[in-house]
Design a protein around this motif. Sequence first.
Motif, PDB file in Angstrom:
ATOM      1  N   GLY A 143      53.115  31.893  49.220  1.00 60.53           N
ATOM      2  CA  GLY A 143      54.071  32.708  49.948  1.00 60.53           C
ATOM      3  C   GLY A 143      54.384  33.956  49.130  1.00 60.53           C
ATOM      4  N   GLU A 144      55.603  34.415  49.250  1.00 61.70           N
ATOM      5  CA  GLU A 144      55.998  35.627  48.533  1.00 61.70           C
ATOM      6  C   GLU A 144      56.774  35.349  47.253  1.00 61.70           C
ATOM      7  OE1 GLU A 144      58.056  38.306  51.116  1.00 61.70           O
ATOM      8  OE2 GLU A 144      56.510  38.190  52.651  1.00 61.70           O
ATOM      9  N   ASP A 189      55.903  36.790  40.673  1.00 64.23           N
ATOM     10  CA  ASP A 189      56.382  38.171  40.553  1.00 64.23           C
ATOM     11  C   ASP A 189      55.299  39.183  40.893  1.00 64.23           C
ATOM     12  OD1 ASP A 189      54.714  37.992  38.377  1.00 64.23           O
ATOM     13  OD2 ASP A 189      56.293  38.242  36.876  1.00 64.23           O
ATOM     14  N   GLY A 190      54.175  38.719  41.431  1.00 65.82           N
ATOM     15  CA  GLY A 190      53.083  39.606  41.801  1.00 65.82           C
ATOM     16  C   GLY A 190      52.098  39.866  40.679  1.00 65.82           C
ATOM     17  N   CYS A 191      52.366  39.346  39.482  1.00 70.92           N
ATOM     18  CA  CYS A 191      51.496  39.552  38.327  1.00 70.92           C
ATOM     19  C   CYS A 191      50.900  38.221  37.869  1.00 70.92           C
ATOM     20  CB  CYS A 191      52.273  40.161  37.162  1.00 70.92           C
ATOM     21  SG  CYS A 191      52.960  41.777  37.529  1.00 70.92           S
ATOM     22  N   ALA A 192      49.686  38.293  37.362  1.00 68.35           N
ATOM     23  CA  ALA A 192      49.044  37.092  36.826  1.00 68.35           C
ATOM     24  C   ALA A 192      49.835  36.572  35.624  1.00 68.35           C
ATOM     25  CB  ALA A 192      47.617  37.406  36.399  1.00 68.35           C
TER      26      ALA A 192
END
Length: 109
Positions: free
Chosen positions: A42-43, A66-69
């Motif tokens: 999800g987000e 958080d959108g980062c690897a």
Amino acid sequence: AISRPLHRAMDEALRDGGPWGQGFPEPVFDGEFAVLGWRGIGERHLRLQLACGAQRLNAIHFGGWDGCAPPSRLRAAYRLAVDDYRGARAIQLIVEHRSDGSPGPDGES
């Protein structure tokens, strides 16, 4: 750090050792892990495949995407949970907090 492998029986004993709730928080453990794999769910959530020595563990960090690897090694504060999804008989780490881990033996962090 994890001094011995985590087992489902230990997780069940902790779960049944409650009652856990207000005024009686579940035990939280600390460990350092290699990140073998990961994916955002999800987000907001992050699913992780971790290793501690030879032991492989699944983990989830609710609200941790958080959108980062994530780094190749991480330190985590976690709770243990029984993973019975689709008949599995395993344990899962519920990550409460994570940060970058120490550099691995090859110098990677």
